[in-house]
Design an enzyme around this catalytic site. Structure first.
Site, PDB file in Angstrom:
ATOM      1  N   ASN A 211       0.848  -1.199   0.000  1.00  0.00           N
ATOM      2  CA  ASN A 211       0.000   0.000   0.000  1.00  0.00           C
ATOM      3  C   ASN A 211       0.881   1.245   0.000  1.00  0.00           C
ATOM      4  OD1 ASN A 211       0.695   0.653   2.785  1.00  0.00           O
ATOM      5  ND2 ASN A 211      -0.484  -1.191   3.285  1.00  0.00           N
ATOM      6  N   ASP A 280      -3.706  -6.564   4.772  1.00  0.00           N
ATOM      7  CA  ASP A 280      -4.658  -7.460   5.442  1.00  0.00           C
ATOM      8  C   ASP A 280      -4.636  -8.888   4.894  1.00  0.00           C
ATOM      9  OD1 ASP A 280      -5.775  -5.684   7.362  1.00  0.00           O
ATOM     10  OD2 ASP A 280      -6.754  -4.626   5.712  1.00  0.00           O
ATOM     11  N   LYS A 290       9.292 -16.521 -10.965  1.00  0.00           N
ATOM     12  CA  LYS A 290       8.541 -15.388 -11.501  1.00  0.00           C
ATOM     13  C   LYS A 290       7.328 -15.891 -12.293  1.00  0.00           C
ATOM     14  CE  LYS A 290       8.984 -11.381 -14.445  1.00  0.00           C
ATOM     15  NZ  LYS A 290       9.742 -10.732 -15.495  1.00  0.00           N
ATOM     16  N   PRO A 306      -2.523 -12.214  10.130  1.00  0.00           N
ATOM     17  CA  PRO A 306      -2.892 -12.046  11.547  1.00  0.00           C
ATOM     18  C   PRO A 306      -3.055 -10.569  11.869  1.00  0.00           C
ATOM     19  CG  PRO A 306      -0.578 -12.664  11.328  1.00  0.00           C
ATOM     20  CD  PRO A 306      -1.177 -12.767   9.965  1.00  0.00           C
ATOM     21  N   ASP A 307      -3.995 -10.253  12.754  1.00  0.00           N
ATOM     22  CA  ASP A 307      -4.167  -8.858  13.180  1.00  0.00           C
ATOM     23  C   ASP A 307      -3.247  -8.619  14.384  1.00  0.00           C
ATOM     24  OD1 ASP A 307      -5.059  -6.456  14.417  1.00  0.00           O
ATOM     25  OD2 ASP A 307      -6.897  -6.609  13.232  1.00  0.00           O
ATOM     26  N   ILE A 308      -2.141  -7.961  14.128  1.00  0.00           N
ATOM     27  CA  ILE A 308      -1.092  -7.804  15.147  1.00  0.00           C
ATOM     28  C   ILE A 308      -1.613  -6.995  16.334  1.00  0.00           C
ATOM     29  CG2 ILE A 308       1.256  -6.943  15.567  1.00  0.00           C
ATOM     30  CD1 ILE A 308       1.629  -7.126  12.444  1.00  0.00           C
ATOM     31  N   PHE A 324      -4.367   2.824  14.909  1.00  0.00           N
ATOM     32  CA  PHE A 324      -4.707   3.853  13.933  1.00  0.00           C
ATOM     33  C   PHE A 324      -5.824   3.279  13.076  1.00  0.00           C
ATOM     34  CE2 PHE A 324      -2.028   7.667  13.384  1.00  0.00           C
ATOM     35  CZ  PHE A 324      -1.233   7.530  14.507  1.00  0.00           C
TER      36      PHE A 324
HETATM   37  O1  PMT Z   1       3.002   6.002   6.627  1.00  0.00           O
HETATM   38  P1  PMT Z   1       2.355   7.315   6.190  1.00  0.00           P
HETATM   39  O2  PMT Z   1       2.495   7.551   4.712  1.00  0.00           O
HETATM   40  O3  PMT Z   1       2.829   8.474   7.022  1.00  0.00           O
HETATM   41  O4  PMT Z   1       0.772   7.165   6.429  1.00  0.00           O
HETATM   42  C1  PMT Z   1       0.281   7.060   7.723  1.00  0.00           C
HETATM   43  C2  PMT Z   1      -0.847   6.027   7.815  1.00  0.00           C
HETATM   44  C3  PMT Z   1      -2.032   6.496   6.969  1.00  0.00           C
HETATM   45  C4  PMT Z   1      -0.378   4.665   7.329  1.00  0.00           C
HETATM   46  C5  PMT Z   1      -1.216   5.941   9.341  1.00  0.00           C
HETATM   47  O5  PMT Z   1      -1.583   7.202   9.819  1.00  0.00           O
HETATM   48  C6  PMT Z   1      -2.371   4.952   9.563  1.00  0.00           C
HETATM   49  O6  PMT Z   1      -3.542   5.260   9.456  1.00  0.00           O
HETATM   50  N1  PMT Z   1      -1.998   3.685   9.890  1.00  0.00           N
HETATM   51  C7  PMT Z   1      -2.943   2.548  10.046  1.00  0.00           C
HETATM   52  C8  PMT Z   1      -3.245   1.982   8.689  1.00  0.00           C
HETATM   53  C9  PMT Z   1      -4.160   0.781   8.760  1.00  0.00           C
HETATM   54  O7  PMT Z   1      -3.756  -0.275   8.428  1.00  0.00           O
HETATM   55  O8  PMT Z   1      -5.351   1.021   9.262  1.00  0.00           O
HETATM   56  P2  PMT Z   1      -6.488  -0.118   9.438  1.00  0.00           P
HETATM   57  O9  PMT Z   1      -7.692   0.707   9.750  1.00  0.00           O
HETATM   58  O10 PMT Z   1      -6.542  -1.028   8.276  1.00  0.00           O
HETATM   59  O11 PMT Z   1      -6.001  -0.945  10.693  1.00  0.00           O
HETATM   60  C10 PMT Z   1      -6.399  -0.657  12.035  1.00  0.00           C
HETATM   61  C11 PMT Z   1      -5.254  -0.886  12.990  1.00  0.00           C
HETATM   62  O12 PMT Z   1      -4.927  -2.271  13.073  1.00  0.00           O
HETATM   63  C12 PMT Z   1      -3.961  -0.177  12.655  1.00  0.00           C
HETATM   64  O13 PMT Z   1      -3.409   0.316  13.846  1.00  0.00           O
HETATM   65  C13 PMT Z   1      -3.078  -1.272  12.059  1.00  0.00           C
HETATM   66  O14 PMT Z   1      -1.688  -1.022  12.303  1.00  0.00           O
HETATM   67  C14 PMT Z   1      -3.558  -2.489  12.803  1.00  0.00           C
HETATM   68  N2  PMT Z   1      -3.458  -3.731  12.030  1.00  0.00           N
HETATM   69  C15 PMT Z   1      -4.196  -3.901  10.896  1.00  0.00           C
HETATM   70  C16 PMT Z   1      -4.166  -5.104  10.222  1.00  0.00           C
HETATM   71  C17 PMT Z   1      -3.325  -6.123  10.705  1.00  0.00           C
HETATM   72  N3  PMT Z   1      -3.247  -7.266  10.070  1.00  0.00           N
HETATM   73  N4  PMT Z   1      -2.600  -5.938  11.803  1.00  0.00           N
HETATM   74  C18 PMT Z   1      -2.650  -4.768  12.484  1.00  0.00           C
HETATM   75  O15 PMT Z   1      -1.962  -4.598  13.499  1.00  0.00           O
END
Ligand code: PMT
Length: 401
Positions: A211, A280, A290, A306-308, A324
């Site tokens: 991403n 995800d 390849k 996995p969702d860390i 976030f």
């Molecule tokens: O890196 P930049 O260019 O500065 O951009 C910043 C950002 C937009 C990446 C940052 O501000 C941000 O929003 N990060 C979270 C991105 C995200 O994956 O959001 P989510 O809504 O999909 O996930 C929710 C939360 O679960 C996040 O804290 C994520 O780190 C966590 N997660 C998600 C999926 C996963 N498999 N494991 C996780 O830990």
């Protein structure tokens, strides 16, 4: 020389006083410490030193007019206010201090100061009797109460021929104090684990799913947390950013690697902040060679990563867990859903996609939620946003104790 002001954006406000000539050297000192400097001048200041001097030294156009359509089309007063991490007024004349204390906004200088939530500091310079006047004392006390750092004035010979307090501090001293301002000690003794950047999920040896995350938000948090006195471990996906000072960095590529690194370090942390944009889904199987483009269409089977964050927040001795939420629509709603679903202590929501996307740019804005409360952090540099988020976290940690 230590570059303590690297990545800091300093907006120097030069007001009308003979000490304005010293501010030219101050620009150099701030830049030596790594700051990016822009200068705004009051009309009176331009009578003492030419804007061209500050333009040449700062490498940026000087801002002085509020109602100049050309200047506003470039970087208007609101953008300038948002741009700054620190507004530093040097010299601060008696008149400019009075105008700031009264919340005036009828010129560029006062309007920018009023419209900014940057860190603010001033180095007063004036005749000793003006400084001693109760009107000035009250104005300075009021601004100090509102959070302005007031540096000096020093004592000695004055340009007006008198001797006493009223001299602007020396540029070297002011620049050193500016660097110290960011060393808040707010998180002293806390151990922070922060994830940042994207992950990459291999399709084959040359391709991956990923991403647009640049890592800037997570690295800004790491930098600001270290400045606030925390011990910081930063687990980062592939990004092109230097490691902030005093931060231990662990590089990973995939979500699985990020998870392993987090689980290896989570027991030694008090606060976990998941800024990483973890991919995800990953291909069910990465091809060993390849993938060739023989067929017209190609289907991929993906499996969930996995969702860390959820895993960390569910630990028996979970750290204070901050997520976030990156959303394109209904940002607040989805953020609150994630706060509850993942059982978090706090979530910071930002908008992605379209103009002002949180991805990659240098600025961001957040809506922050925790059980029973919320706050907004208005658009400004990712460093300023990070500082404000860490203040909220520190406040919640204090309330919990
Ligand atoms: O890196 P930049 O260019 O500065 O951009 C910043 C950002 C937009 C990446 C940052 O501000 C941000 O929003 N990060 C979270 C991105 C995200 O994956 O959001 P989510 O809504 O999909 O996930 C929710 C939360 O679960 C996040 O804290 C994520 O780190 C966590 N997660 C998600 C999926 C996963 N498999 N494991 C996780 O830990």
């Amino acid at each position: 020389m230590q570059q303590q002001l690297t990545n800091r954006r300093v907006l120097l406000g030069v007001t009308g006083g003979i000490a304005a000539y010293k501010s030219a050297e101050l620009v150099r000192r701030l830049k030596e410490l790594g700051a990016e400097v822009r200068v705004m001048m009051t009309p009176a200041a331009t009578e003492f030193v030419s804007p061209l001097t500050f333009q040449a030294l700062s490498g940026n156009p000087v801002h002085s007019q509020l109602l100049d359509p050309q200047a506003e089309a470039g970087m208007g007063h609101i953008e300038l206010a948002r741009w700054a991490d620190l507004i530093l007024v040097a010299p601060a004349s008696a008149d400019s201090i009075a105008r700031l204390a009264h919340g005036r906004a009828d010129d560029l200088f006062t309007a920018v100061c009023l419209a900014s939530d940057a860190v603010r500091a001033m180095a007063p310079a004036m005749n000793r009797l003006m400084w001693a006047n109760p009107a000035t004392r009250d104005n300075v006390a009021l601004l100090a109460d509102r959070g302005w750092a007031v540096w000096g004035p020093g004592e000695g010979d004055q340009a007006c021929g008198e001797i006493g307090p009223g001299r602007m501090l020396e540029p070297l001293d002011i620049a050193a104090r500016a660097a110290q301002l960011f060393e808040t000690g707010l998180l002293a003794g806390q151990r922070l684990l922060i994830t940042a950047g994207p992950t990459r999920e291999a399709l084959d040896p040359v391709r991956f799913l990923s991403n647009h995350s640049s890592g800037k938000m997570g690295f800004a948090l790491a930098r600001e947390a270290a400045s606030a006195g925390a011990r910081v471990t930063l687990i980062s996906g592939p990004v092109h950013l230097p490691t902030p000072d005093r931060v231990t960095r662990i590089d990973v590529v995939s979500a699985a690697e990020m998870r392993d690194a987090v689980l290896d370090h989570v027991r030694d942390c008090d606060v976990f902040i998941a800024t990483a944009a973890v991919v995800d889904y990953r291909p069910a199987q990465a091809a060993a060679h390849k993938i060739k483009k023989h067929q017209e269409t190609l289907s991929l089977e993906l499996v969930r990563n996995p969702d860390i964050l959820a895993e960390v927040a569910a630990l028996a001795e979970a750290p204070f867990s901050v997520g976030f939420a990156a959303e394109t629509d209904d940002v607040a709603h989805y953020a609150k859903v994630k706060l509850n679903a993942k059982n978090l202590n706090m979530i910071a929501a930002n908008r992605v996609g379209g103009v002002d996307s949180a991805f990659d740019g240098d600025d961001n804005a957040l809506q922050v939620f925790w059980p029973g409360g919320d706050a907004s952090i208005s658009r400004s540099s990712k460093h300023s946003v990070a500082r404000q988020l860490l203040e909220l976290i520190a406040q919640r940690l204090r309330d919990r104790d």
